[in-house]
Motif scaffolding. Structure first.
Motif, PDB file in Angstrom:
ATOM      1  N   GLY A  80      28.432  23.505  52.515  1.00 46.77           N
ATOM      2  CA  GLY A  80      27.063  24.341  51.843  1.00 46.77           C
ATOM      3  C   GLY A  80      27.800  25.879  51.734  1.00 46.77           C
ATOM      4  O   GLY A  80      26.551  26.791  51.655  1.00 46.77           O
ATOM      5  N   GLU A  81      28.647  26.152  52.060  1.00 49.39           N
ATOM      6  CA  GLU A  81      29.258  27.527  52.012  1.00 49.39           C
ATOM      7  C   GLU A  81      30.194  27.946  50.188  1.00 49.39           C
ATOM      8  O   GLU A  81      30.386  26.750  49.576  1.00 49.39           O
ATOM      9  CB  GLU A  81      30.279  28.062  52.541  1.00 49.39           C
ATOM     10  CG  GLU A  81      30.343  27.620  54.288  1.00 49.39           C
ATOM     11  CD  GLU A  81      31.127  28.105  55.107  1.00 49.39           C
ATOM     12  OE1 GLU A  81      31.546  28.146  56.736  1.00 49.39           O
ATOM     13  OE2 GLU A  81      32.049  26.984  54.661  1.00 49.39           O
ATOM     14  N   THR A  82      30.022  28.986  50.015  1.00 48.57           N
ATOM     15  CA  THR A  82      30.256  29.238  48.342  1.00 48.57           C
ATOM     16  C   THR A  82      30.538  30.475  48.421  1.00 48.57           C
ATOM     17  O   THR A  82      30.800  31.431  48.848  1.00 48.57           O
ATOM     18  CB  THR A  82      28.589  29.439  47.530  1.00 48.57           C
ATOM     19  OG1 THR A  82      28.106  28.841  47.443  1.00 48.57           O
ATOM     20  CG2 THR A  82      28.939  29.630  46.036  1.00 48.57           C
ATOM     21  N   THR A  83      31.783  29.984  47.419  1.00 52.34           N
ATOM     22  CA  THR A  83      32.756  31.745  47.383  1.00 52.34           C
ATOM     23  C   THR A  83      32.990  31.299  45.503  1.00 52.34           C
ATOM     24  O   THR A  83      32.444  30.277  45.172  1.00 52.34           O
ATOM     25  CB  THR A  83      34.029  30.686  47.309  1.00 52.34           C
ATOM     26  OG1 THR A  83      34.823  29.017  47.156  1.00 52.34           O
ATOM     27  CG2 THR A  83      34.007  30.476  49.747  1.00 52.34           C
ATOM     28  N   THR A  84      33.254  32.279  45.421  1.00 50.96           N
ATOM     29  CA  THR A  84      32.996  33.024  44.024  1.00 50.96           C
ATOM     30  C   THR A  84      34.561  34.044  44.144  1.00 50.96           C
ATOM     31  O   THR A  84      34.891  35.237  44.943  1.00 50.96           O
ATOM     32  CB  THR A  84      31.727  34.144  44.111  1.00 50.96           C
ATOM     33  OG1 THR A  84      30.372  33.099  44.068  1.00 50.96           O
ATOM     34  CG2 THR A  84      32.058  34.665  43.059  1.00 50.96           C
ATOM     35  N   GLU A  85      34.912  33.468  42.689  1.00 50.53           N
ATOM     36  CA  GLU A  85      35.871  34.331  42.054  1.00 50.53           C
ATOM     37  C   GLU A  85      35.706  34.961  41.133  1.00 50.53           C
ATOM     38  O   GLU A  85      34.910  34.385  39.973  1.00 50.53           O
ATOM     39  CB  GLU A  85      37.398  33.214  41.777  1.00 50.53           C
ATOM     40  CG  GLU A  85      37.686  32.739  43.188  1.00 50.53           C
ATOM     41  CD  GLU A  85      39.123  31.900  43.146  1.00 50.53           C
ATOM     42  OE1 GLU A  85      39.144  31.243  42.514  1.00 50.53           O
ATOM     43  OE2 GLU A  85      39.958  31.848  44.430  1.00 50.53           O
ATOM     44  N   VAL A  86      36.316  35.786  41.144  1.00 51.35           N
ATOM     45  CA  VAL A  86      36.257  36.992  39.797  1.00 51.35           C
ATOM     46  C   VAL A  86      37.265  36.702  39.035  1.00 51.35           C
ATOM     47  O   VAL A  86      38.108  37.556  39.715  1.00 51.35           O
ATOM     48  CB  VAL A  86      34.914  38.382  39.270  1.00 51.35           C
ATOM     49  CG1 VAL A  86      34.963  38.838  38.438  1.00 51.35           C
ATOM     50  CG2 VAL A  86      33.730  38.220  40.399  1.00 51.35           C
ATOM     51  N   THR A  87      37.939  36.591  37.836  1.00 49.41           N
ATOM     52  CA  THR A  87      38.824  37.334  37.312  1.00 49.41           C
ATOM     53  C   THR A  87      38.541  38.032  36.125  1.00 49.41           C
ATOM     54  O   THR A  87      37.690  37.539  35.015  1.00 49.41           O
ATOM     55  CB  THR A  87      39.657  35.957  36.488  1.00 49.41           C
ATOM     56  OG1 THR A  87      39.601  34.798  37.912  1.00 49.41           O
ATOM     57  CG2 THR A  87      40.994  36.053  36.159  1.00 49.41           C
ATOM     58  N   GLN A  88      39.425  39.093  35.862  1.00 47.83           N
ATOM     59  CA  GLN A  88      39.546  40.180  35.508  1.00 47.83           C
ATOM     60  C   GLN A  88      39.549  39.501  33.442  1.00 47.83           C
ATOM     61  O   GLN A  88      40.191  38.928  33.125  1.00 47.83           O
ATOM     62  CB  GLN A  88      40.282  40.827  35.112  1.00 47.83           C
ATOM     63  CG  GLN A  88      40.546  42.394  34.114  1.00 47.83           C
ATOM     64  CD  GLN A  88      40.998  43.525  33.856  1.00 47.83           C
ATOM     65  OE1 GLN A  88      41.328  43.974  35.223  1.00 47.83           O
ATOM     66  NE2 GLN A  88      41.594  43.860  32.806  1.00 47.83           N
ATOM     67  N   GLY A  89      38.477  39.572  32.451  1.00 47.35           N
ATOM     68  CA  GLY A  89      39.112  39.227  31.320  1.00 47.35           C
ATOM     69  C   GLY A  89      39.082  39.788  30.043  1.00 47.35           C
ATOM     70  O   GLY A  89      39.532  40.755  30.377  1.00 47.35           O
ATOM     71  N   ASN A  90      39.236  39.666  29.114  1.00 49.32           N
ATOM     72  CA  ASN A  90      39.409  40.273  28.057  1.00 49.32           C
ATOM     73  C   ASN A  90      38.264  41.587  27.144  1.00 49.32           C
ATOM     74  O   ASN A  90      37.258  41.265  27.125  1.00 49.32           O
ATOM     75  CB  ASN A  90      39.810  40.072  26.496  1.00 49.32           C
ATOM     76  CG  ASN A  90      40.913  38.908  27.277  1.00 49.32           C
ATOM     77  OD1 ASN A  90      41.882  39.310  27.697  1.00 49.32           O
ATOM     78  ND2 ASN A  90      41.310  37.623  26.379  1.00 49.32           N
ATOM     79  N   HIS A  91      38.784  42.829  27.535  1.00 52.93           N
ATOM     80  CA  HIS A  91      37.383  43.826  27.182  1.00 52.93           C
ATOM     81  C   HIS A  91      37.849  44.434  26.327  1.00 52.93           C
ATOM     82  O   HIS A  91      39.243  44.427  25.622  1.00 52.93           O
ATOM     83  CB  HIS A  91      38.038  45.266  28.363  1.00 52.93           C
ATOM     84  CG  HIS A  91      38.610  45.111  29.539  1.00 52.93           C
ATOM     85  ND1 HIS A  91      37.967  46.494  30.640  1.00 52.93           N
ATOM     86  CD2 HIS A  91      37.858  44.214  30.954  1.00 52.93           C
ATOM     87  CE1 HIS A  91      38.231  46.489  32.195  1.00 52.93           C
ATOM     88  NE2 HIS A  91      37.985  44.555  31.882  1.00 52.93           N
ATOM     89  N   VAL A  92      37.014  44.654  25.876  1.00 53.08           N
ATOM     90  CA  VAL A  92      36.389  44.995  24.090  1.00 53.08           C
ATOM     91  C   VAL A  92      35.266  45.482  23.836  1.00 53.08           C
ATOM     92  O   VAL A  92      34.499  45.947  24.646  1.00 53.08           O
ATOM     93  CB  VAL A  92      35.807  43.054  23.427  1.00 53.08           C
ATOM     94  CG1 VAL A  92      35.676  43.937  21.883  1.00 53.08           C
ATOM     95  CG2 VAL A  92      36.766  42.528  23.752  1.00 53.08           C
TER      96      VAL A  92
END
Length: 165
Positions: A54-66
């Motif tokens: 029931g644990e949530t892990t989140t990963e944020v990966t940088q996208g293309n900046h516009v």
């Protein structure tokens, strides 16, 4: 780095400029004369997973900046418009549309009259050229490469890179 002050920050305290050479001198033309919005969209990718506990892990990966500049109205004195016109007339692409820009945070004074800023290259994606009353040429800045951090002095319009060791 500590941003100081209270209350809301006015929109005109965050600026974007086009960097160009005037002979041997580097000059900056601020963008936004006809815009009420000028934002850098980060387009990050977010992936969340929930495991059997029931644990949530989140990963944020940088996208293309516009950054979308729309409208952009052509003016005779604008060096940026001259570049857009060159892209249009000569069907420029690839490295020929990559220019240098500056991002200025006038809400973050680093020293007396000098503000946090960075320079970065951006590939210009010209969307169109035309219009009814004035010549419009909206475009996107697709940010590429590393940022060069430093300070900007609005009185002299000079960017000074931060020394790195």
């Amino acid at each position: 780095m500590a941003i100081t002050g209270t209350g809301k920050i006015k929109r005109e305290k965050h600026l974007i400029g086009y960097v160009y050479k005037n002979g041997e001198t580097e000059e900056i033309e601020l963008i936004g004369k006809d815009n009420d919005e000028l934002s850098r969209e980060l387009n990050n990718e977010v992936e969340s997973k929930r495991n059997v506990l029931g644990e949530t892990t989140t990963e944020v990966t940088q996208g293309n900046h516009v950054t979308t500049v729309d409208p952009f109205i052509g003016r005779y004195e604008s060096k940026l418009f001259q570049k857009l016109d060159d892209i249009y007339n000569n069907d420029l692409e690839l490295d020929d549309v990559v220019e240098e820009f500056i991002d200025i945070s006038e809400y973050d004074e680093i020293s007396e009259g000098k503000f946090r800023a960075f320079k970065q290259k951006g590939a210009i994606d010209l969307k169109s050229l035309g219009g009814q009353k004035s010549l419009g040429s909206p475009f996107d800045i697709n940010w590429v490469g590393k940022k060069t951090h430093g300070t900007f002095d609005p009185a002299t319009k000079v960017f000074t890179p931060t020394e790195t060791v």
